[in-house]
Enzyme design. Structure first.
Site, PDB file in Angstrom:
ATOM      1  CE  LYS A 205      42.384   5.803  58.618  1.00 14.38           C
ATOM      2  NZ  LYS A 205      41.927   4.596  57.951  1.00 14.38           N
TER       3      LYS A 205
HETATM    4  C1  LIG Z   1      42.198   3.361  57.557  1.00 17.35           C
HETATM    5  C2  LIG Z   1      41.510   2.603  56.476  1.00 17.35           C
HETATM    6  C3  LIG Z   1      42.030   1.400  55.956  1.00 17.35           C
HETATM    7  C4  LIG Z   1      43.254   0.710  56.526  1.00 17.35           C
HETATM    8  O1  LIG Z   1      44.400   1.498  56.491  1.00 17.35           O
HETATM    9  P1  LIG Z   1      45.659   1.109  57.416  1.00 17.35           P
HETATM   10  O2  LIG Z   1      46.642   2.178  57.119  1.00 17.35           O
HETATM   11  O3  LIG Z   1      46.102  -0.228  57.013  1.00 17.35           O
HETATM   12  O4  LIG Z   1      45.159   1.131  58.835  1.00 17.35           O
HETATM   13  C5  LIG Z   1      41.368   0.797  54.905  1.00 17.35           C
HETATM   14  N1  LIG Z   1      40.241   1.322  54.400  1.00 17.35           N
HETATM   15  C6  LIG Z   1      39.700   2.475  54.872  1.00 17.35           C
HETATM   16  C7  LIG Z   1      38.456   2.991  54.260  1.00 17.35           C
HETATM   17  C8  LIG Z   1      40.316   3.138  55.934  1.00 17.35           C
HETATM   18  O5  LIG Z   1      39.776   4.262  56.389  1.00 17.35           O
END
Ligand SMILES: *Cc1c(COP(=O)(O)O)cnc(C)c1O
Length: 366
Positions: A205
């Protein structure tokens, strides 16, 4: 990088100018998403020599950065997102925050940033939420959205992992993500851009992933769509995810498929919870590669009865139409399907304490 075992030695500095009850109530009445912030934030700092320290809950306010701060130039920055929910008894709980903490460590490692210990991540969040507990909304789908992030803060233009880092956690009251209720979105399938390539940063992330996805999102909007979906970078054939949400496909026999984690798909906490909940609700759930033709042809034939996207911020978003250069396919009747609705309610009921927490997923904060 090694984990730092130092205990969380927290300092709390309260603001001398908290907003009063009336002002807070006005802001909580219609917070929107990511626009209103609480009175405090939490920070901690890291240096290569001394590890993590300086854990503080302090008044919310601007960060002062030297223009030569490394992340401003080379983008060494990661983030997380999770929520605190008001429970029926008035207490506050977060949802599986240790998973976000562990993912934050994996993201840090991929970006050559230091790993924040899990107990620091969860402890700082608990302290900030407790300090600002009056900002946790109640009712409907409202929640307090937590946004932890980390930056490389060494003042140096040489290209190398920063020898200093800053962790910041801010909190933002959030109403229902979709004002006006749940409306199926139209998705643009980009053939021009990819989000993530094998060996790249797609599984982390990191801020740069979002920067790189914005042009594809603009392409989606230019084509009358709400969001963009990406396929894999190598064969340009396998469905991956949206810019910030994972995808699920519900078949007409009730079975459910979600693209398997290949390293280029972000491992969503919502995705993980829904795989478990769907299984418990009697659905067969497969994690496997999904050919983009299976999506297009499946909704056309009716074999794919429902499609939805999921993530912390929006929970579950039904996908009505898939559009690509030269065509489109509408899922079902274009509305929100029964399985999508059922799973969304099951997850929200759990997070908001309306059903028993049989998985131990709620972390009680205050
Ligand atoms: C944060 C994110 C998600 C969703 O993750 P959660 O933990 O469910 O909030 C999905 N795809 C990407 C690219 C993300 O950055």
């Amino acid at each position: 990088m090694t984990m730092d075992a130092a205990p969380l030695d927290l300092v709390v500095e309260l603001t001398s100018t908290p907003r009063d009850t009336a002002e807070r109530a006005a802001l909580l009445a219609e917070p929107g998403f990511g626009k209103v912030f609480t009175d405090h934030m939490a920070t901690a700092t890291w240096t290569a020599a001394d590890g993590w320290g300086g854990a503080t809950v302090r008044p919310y306010g601007p960060l002062t950065l030297d223009p030569a701060t490394s992340f401003l130039h080379y983008g060494q920055a990661i983030f997380e997102g999770f929520k605190a929910y008001r429970q029926p008894d008035g207490s506050v709980a977060t949802f599986r925050p240790e998973l976000n903490a562990a993912r934050f460590q994996r993201s840090a490692s991929r970006l050559a940033l230091p790993e924040l210990p899990v107990d620091w991540f969860v402890g700082l969040a608990d302290a900030l939420i407790t300090t600002d507990r009056d900002w946790v909304p109640s009712g409907g789908e409202a929640s307090l959205y937590l946004r932890p992030f980390m930056l490389g803060t060494e003042v140096a233009l040489g290209v190398k992992p920063s020898g200093e880092a800053l962790f910041v956690l801010i909190a933002s009251p959030a109403g229902a993500y979709f004002a006006g209720g749940l409306k199926p979105v139209t998705i643009w399938l980009t053939e021009e851009y990819v989000r993530a390539a094998p060996g790249g940063t797609g599984g982390a992330k990191c801020a740069g992933n979002y920067a790189a996805s914005l042009i594809a999102q603009q392409e989606a909007i230019a084509n009358g769509c709400d969001q963009v979906a990406f396929v894999d970078a190598v064969e340009r054939r396998w469905v991956e995810e949206l810019g910030g949400m994972n995808l699920f496909f519900v078949h007409d026999d009730g079975s459910i498929v979600t693209p398997e984690l290949t390293g280029t798909i972000l491992e969503g906490v919502t995705r993980d919870a829904l795989i478990t909940l769907a299984g418990e609700l009697g659905h067969k759930v497969d994690e496997r590669r999904v050919d983009v033709a299976e999506w297009r042809d499946g909704v056309a034939s009716g074999r794919v009865a429902e499609v939805f996207a999921c993530g912390t911020a929006a929970v579950i978003t039904p996908v009505g139409t898939l559009r690509w250069r030269g065509g489109e396919a509408v899922t079902g009747d274009g509305g929100t399907g029964p399985v999508t609705t059922k799973l969304r309610e099951a997850l929200l009921d759990l997070q908001q304490g309306r059903t028993p927490d049989t998985h131990g997923w709620l972390h009680s904060v205050c």
